[in-house]
Design a protein around this motif. Structure first.
Motif, PDB file in Angstrom:
ATOM      1  N   UNK A 348      -4.508 -11.181   5.297  1.00  0.00           N
ATOM      2  CA  UNK A 348      -5.526 -10.818   5.985  1.00  0.00           C
ATOM      3  C   UNK A 348      -7.404 -10.733   6.229  1.00  0.00           C
ATOM      4  N   UNK A 349      -7.064  -9.994   4.619  1.00  0.00           N
ATOM      5  CA  UNK A 349      -8.570  -9.684   3.518  1.00  0.00           C
ATOM      6  C   UNK A 349      -9.325 -11.255   3.658  1.00  0.00           C
ATOM      7  N   UNK A 350      -7.939 -12.216   3.166  1.00  0.00           N
ATOM      8  CA  UNK A 350      -9.067 -13.768   3.121  1.00  0.00           C
ATOM      9  C   UNK A 350      -8.998 -13.815   4.123  1.00  0.00           C
ATOM     10  N   UNK A 351      -8.432 -13.993   5.234  1.00  0.00           N
ATOM     11  CA  UNK A 351      -9.197 -14.768   5.906  1.00  0.00           C
ATOM     12  C   UNK A 351     -10.488 -13.983   7.434  1.00  0.00           C
ATOM     13  N   UNK A 352     -10.049 -13.334   7.631  1.00  0.00           N
ATOM     14  CA  UNK A 352     -11.163 -11.866   7.655  1.00  0.00           C
ATOM     15  C   UNK A 352     -12.862 -12.425   6.973  1.00  0.00           C
ATOM     16  N   UNK A 353     -12.912 -12.074   5.348  1.00  0.00           N
ATOM     17  CA  UNK A 353     -13.648 -12.414   4.975  1.00  0.00           C
ATOM     18  C   UNK A 353     -14.385 -14.102   4.545  1.00  0.00           C
ATOM     19  N   UNK A 354     -13.682 -14.909   5.153  1.00  0.00           N
ATOM     20  CA  UNK A 354     -13.512 -15.828   5.276  1.00  0.00           C
ATOM     21  C   UNK A 354     -15.316 -16.239   5.539  1.00  0.00           C
ATOM     22  N   UNK A 422     -13.379 -11.354  14.980  1.00  0.00           N
ATOM     23  CA  UNK A 422     -12.448 -11.891  16.049  1.00  0.00           C
ATOM     24  C   UNK A 422     -11.181 -12.665  15.661  1.00  0.00           C
ATOM     25  N   UNK A 423     -11.437 -12.491  13.712  1.00  0.00           N
ATOM     26  CA  UNK A 423     -10.612 -12.948  13.597  1.00  0.00           C
ATOM     27  C   UNK A 423      -9.009 -11.848  13.504  1.00  0.00           C
ATOM     28  N   UNK A 424      -9.753 -11.145  13.429  1.00  0.00           N
ATOM     29  CA  UNK A 424      -8.800  -9.647  13.348  1.00  0.00           C
ATOM     30  C   UNK A 424      -8.276  -9.453  14.451  1.00  0.00           C
ATOM     31  N   UNK A 614     -14.705 -16.984  -3.688  1.00  0.00           N
ATOM     32  CA  UNK A 614     -14.590 -16.942  -2.576  1.00  0.00           C
ATOM     33  C   UNK A 614     -15.615 -17.078  -1.997  1.00  0.00           C
ATOM     34  N   UNK A 615     -16.605 -17.419  -1.167  1.00  0.00           N
ATOM     35  CA  UNK A 615     -17.151 -17.405   0.441  1.00  0.00           C
ATOM     36  C   UNK A 615     -18.444 -16.750  -0.053  1.00  0.00           C
ATOM     37  N   UNK A 616     -18.942 -17.092  -2.092  1.00  0.00           N
ATOM     38  CA  UNK A 616     -20.018 -17.576  -2.321  1.00  0.00           C
ATOM     39  C   UNK A 616     -20.759 -18.400  -2.886  1.00  0.00           C
ATOM     40  N   UNK A 617     -19.743 -18.695  -4.438  1.00  0.00           N
ATOM     41  CA  UNK A 617     -20.057 -20.018  -4.844  1.00  0.00           C
ATOM     42  C   UNK A 617     -19.475 -20.513  -4.643  1.00  0.00           C
ATOM     43  N   UNK A 618     -19.700 -22.389  -4.537  1.00  0.00           N
ATOM     44  CA  UNK A 618     -18.556 -23.515  -3.561  1.00  0.00           C
ATOM     45  C   UNK A 618     -19.141 -24.901  -4.410  1.00  0.00           C
ATOM     46  N   UNK A 619     -18.583 -25.621  -3.981  1.00  0.00           N
ATOM     47  CA  UNK A 619     -18.006 -27.046  -5.228  1.00  0.00           C
ATOM     48  C   UNK A 619     -18.528 -27.838  -3.047  1.00  0.00           C
ATOM     49  N   UNK A 640     -12.954 -26.625   3.711  1.00  0.00           N
ATOM     50  CA  UNK A 640     -13.561 -26.061   4.677  1.00  0.00           C
ATOM     51  C   UNK A 640     -14.685 -25.654   5.073  1.00  0.00           C
ATOM     52  N   UNK A 641     -14.795 -24.512   6.373  1.00  0.00           N
ATOM     53  CA  UNK A 641     -16.593 -24.619   6.444  1.00  0.00           C
ATOM     54  C   UNK A 641     -17.313 -23.311   5.813  1.00  0.00           C
ATOM     55  N   UNK A 642     -18.055 -24.080   4.910  1.00  0.00           N
ATOM     56  CA  UNK A 642     -19.282 -22.732   4.245  1.00  0.00           C
ATOM     57  C   UNK A 642     -19.225 -21.808   4.834  1.00  0.00           C
ATOM     58  N   UNK A 643     -19.183 -20.427   5.321  1.00  0.00           N
ATOM     59  CA  UNK A 643     -19.529 -19.216   5.313  1.00  0.00           C
ATOM     60  C   UNK A 643     -21.081 -18.854   4.952  1.00  0.00           C
TER      61      UNK A 643
END
Length: 799
Positions: A348-354, A422-424, A614-619, A640-643
């Motif tokens: 849940x934390x992973x999805x809520x903070x995506x 919304x994910x919650x 996750x959610x900050x750095x990315x490739x 997945x879509x960038x945040x």
């Protein structure tokens, strides 16, 4: 014997401590201090029961916002620190008083962010709502949307020490009725100096209400969920900050219990009953401490009122908004201990903070433990109510936002939390996902499309339907969608659905797009995926990543630390972690030469693993058709879509992927390109650095058009338009186009030029050949005219 200097320092520090204690009779001064991030210093903080959520890292240091009394106690205990901001309340108030920010005229101007609702307004306290403005907003919502939200009501008849009630409102399609639907609770302002929790809640409430009639997704959530909001859990403390700092910036944290001698307050988020007072590090028995836990569990009217309110209802999830630190915290807090629902909390934390990229974990994982907090009581006290999945977001960047973020940051901080909210609501209900588990190429005319189905939502007794369809085409037929009744949460179901490819002479010019749909009876969730019909025949790039011969980069290089195939792979940081604030790319040195006639069927394939914040750095993997002038990001099976803090909605790789996985990416968007470059780019922020991204065994496949080519078509007499399917097993369908006066003959020849089959071409240009008697191999299909002259030839593969 003490030296004169030592005695002088002790007298000075003792005087500061006494003055700090006297200061409790008046408004305290709060400071931001900085000190080294060492085990010894953290032990000093724990011994002083400093709130762990108020400590944040900066490089090799830690920073803390605390009152002068605590700062002096820490210095006496041996903590050496530097003062960064001498008076935080003055700093916050002046910063927002000087702001020239106005509410944006075009609320939808920023792509990927939730538009600013019409009813949402900045408040009169440095952009934050006063207590009365909050009540007015709740009353306005009720007046505008009486069919969707209740009038504000007290959560209990229990009043605070100053005689205030704590109010709530409920949003649902039948708000006055207690329906048999999952119930979710949002709380804010438990700590009086954290008003961004109130602002984002008002923003979210307006968004739900104003979107109900125009957004089917929002409507479905409201129709199936009871959503309860308590915007201000600590009215006494918030009103006190409003009194002392009417322009915002007040630093009072606790409630306003009069403890005598000019001392006030209990930390409400240390006063809940589960494991209350477990130790003196996670909370404090000292009435002068910022984390004073009170005389006993639930000693305070605010926590008593919430206890009564929660125990009378069946909440599935509770989200308790605080600030700051860009964190999402979950149980257990009192000690480092996994819960029985740790899988659910992690997921849940992973999805809520995506979207917002908040760091997730228990208090002990993020710094050190706390006790008597709302998360532990909501989840752990099962004797009072069923276990509630309770999480605590800490909103805002600790460096630049703090407890009272700048006025211009209020709306962005509200926006970054809407997707998680919304994910919650989804996770409280019947949320489930299906994931494509098929290779990119479909090599047979008839077969099965594999997928993985998992239910994540908390609601049992759901019925789910999973099916495939085609996006805007008629190339494929599909079997009946599969139905799953009450699947076990987090059990992965591996299943498949039958498909058949329908002969279509126009199909060879385009790949096929499939839509994988999961319907829970209320909400349909779709994922569009690309497939290529046929088998890859040609690898125009085949790199085992054993060297950098195909690549150019000043910092990416080969490594032997990890490899999919022995003994090397390519990574962004061959030695150690990637640095902060980096933007490093690796480019394919030479352009790939691709035949535009076959390019619709090109695919990029590589194996990858990663360890990225996750959610900050990315490739991002991107392609260019203009020699690197512009780049188009590529979507794969594992992107997945960038945040919010990445490139919003851009396909990105982030997170911890410990095992090698194969990525497959369609290059169909470059159908008309004859030259192609590839690029991998890693970007990082100033916060946490990880080990990075690896790729290995990279290939680019194409195939020889739908049917392949052997020799040019005779342009005057037409030719073979398509062979279907190719490769074939038992039957091949052939579409031709020849002048009316020509009687075409089809010949199937082996690699020795011997004719194995022949058949007169039908007048409508469509013929089928039975291949049952032919062994597997490569053949040529020729179309000849009346005189035996070859009009065109296509290559046929029989499997």
């Amino acid at each position: 014997m003490l030296t004169f200097n030592v005695m002088r320092n002790l007298i000075f520090l003792t005087t500061l401590l006494v003055l700090g204690l006297i200061g409790h009779a008046q408004q305290q001064t709060y400071k931001r201090i900085k000190f080294l991030n060492t085990t010894e210093n953290i032990s000093l903080l724990k011994a002083a029961a400093v709130a762990s959520e108020e400590i944040f890292a900066s490089d090799d240091s830690l920073q803390l916002e605390t009152n002068v009394t605590t700062a002096n106690q820490l210095r006496l205990s041996g903590l050496n620190f530097r003062i960064l901001i001498d008076d935080l309340a003055d700093y916050y108030e002046n910063r927002n008083a000087n702001s020239t920010f106005n509410r944006p005229r075009n609320p939808a101007a920023t792509s990927g962010l939730t538009p600013v609702p019409n009813g949402f307004q900045l408040g009169g306290m440095g952009g934050y709502c006063t207590y009365n403005q909050m009540l007015m907003h709740l009353d306005t919502m009720r007046a505008r949307f009486p069919q969707l939200i209740t009038a504000r009501e007290p959560i209990s008849s229990i009043t605070t020490h100053n005689g205030n009630l704590i109010y709530y409102a409920k949003i649902s399609d039948n708000p006055e009725i207690n329906e048999d639907e999952p119930m979710v609770l949002f709380t804010g302002l438990t700590h009086a100096r954290e008003p961004i929790g109130l602002q984002q809640m008002l923003f979210f409430m307006y968004h739900l209400l104003e979107s109900y009639n125009s957004d089917p997704y929002i409507k479905a959530l409201i129709d199936t969920t009871q959503i309860v909001f308590i915007p201000c859990m600590n009215p006494d403390g918030y009103l006190y900050n409003q009194q002392t700092n009417p322009g915002g910036g007040g630093m009072w944290r606790k409630n306003r219990l009069d403890l005598g001698n000019g001392n006030y307050g209990v930390d409400l988020n240390r006063n809940f009953g589960y494991m209350w007072g477990y130790d003196d590090e996670g909370s404090s028995p000292d009435p002068y401490s910022e984390t004073y836990r009170g005389a006993s569990a639930f000693s305070e009217p605010e926590t008593q009122a919430l206890q009564e309110f929660v125990n009378q209802r069946d909440f599935k999830i509770c989200i308790n908004y605080h600030s700051h630190g860009n964190l999402l915290i979950y149980p257990f807090g009192y000690k480092t201990l996994e819960t029985n629902d740790s899988v659910t909390f992690h997921d849940f934390a992973y999805r809520i903070s995506a979207f917002n990229g908040y760091s997730t974990g228990t208090p002990g994982e993020l710094l050190y433990n706390t006790n008597g907090d709302i998360n532990d009581w909501m989840y752990g006290e099962s004797s009072e109510h069923p276990a509630i999945i309770s999480l605590l977001p800490e909103v805002g960047n600790s460096y630049s936002d703090g407890f009272w973020p700048p006025t211009e940051r209020i709306i962005p901080l509200c926006q970054e939390n809407v997707p998680g909210n919304l994910r919650v609501l989804e996770l409280a209900g019947w949320y489930a996902e299906a994931k494509d588990d098929c290779p990119m190429y479909l090599s047979r005319q008839e077969g099965y499309l594999n997928y993985l189905f998992v239910r994540q939502g908390l609601e049992n007794n759901g019925t789910y339907t999973v099916g495939f369809s085609e996006a805007g085409g008629s190339v494929m037929e599909f079997g009946t969608p599969k139905t799953y009744i009450n699947p076990v949460q987090y059990d992965t179901i591996r299943d498949s659905i039958w498909y058949r490819i329908v002969p279509n002479p126009e199909f060879p010019n385009q790949p096929v797009k499939l839509v994988l749909t999961v319907d829970d009876g209320y909400i349909s969730r779709t994922d569009t995926i690309q497939k290529i019909i046929g088998a890859p025949l040609t690898a125009i790039l085949n790199d085992d990543c054993s060297n950098m011969n195909n690549w150019t980069s000043p910092n990416w290089n080969t490594t032997t630390f990890y490899a999919h195939s022995p003994a090397t792979s390519i990574t962004d940081s061959p030695v150690g972690n990637y640095p902060s604030n980096t933007n490093r790319s690796i480019d394919l040195t030479n352009e790939l030469i691709v035949d535009p006639n076959t390019n619709p069927f090109a695919m990029l394939s590589f194996w990858t693993r990663s360890y990225i914040q996750r959610g900050r750095d990315y490739v991002v993997v991107a392609a260019s058709v203009d020699n690197g002038t512009t780049w188009q990001p590529l979507k794969g099976k594992h992107t997945h879509p960038g945040g919010m803090y990445q490139s919003i909605d851009t396909p990105v790789y982030d997170d911890f992927q410990d095992e090698w996985v194969q990525e497959e990416i369609s290059l169909a968007d470059f159908a008309q390109a004859s030259r192609l470059l590839l690029r991998f780019t890693l970007r990082s922020d100033a916060l946490i650095n990880r080990d990075g991204f690896w790729f290995d065994d990279l290939k680019v496949f194409t195939r020889d058009n739908w049917a392949g080519t052997s020799e040019p078509d005779n342009q005057n007499k037409g030719g073979i338009i398509a062979l279907w399917p190719n490769p074939a097993t038992s039957i091949v369908n052939i579409t031709t186009q020849v002048p009316e006066q020509v009687t075409g003959m089809l010949l199937v020849q082996n690699t020795l030029g011997q004719t194995i089959l022949q058949k007169k071409m039908a007048k409508n240009g469509k013929t089928s050949l039975n291949l049952h008697t032919l062994p597997s191999g490569i053949y040529l299909v020729k179309l000849t005219d009346d005189s035996g002259l070859t009009i065109s030839t296509k290559k046929l593969v029989i499997e």
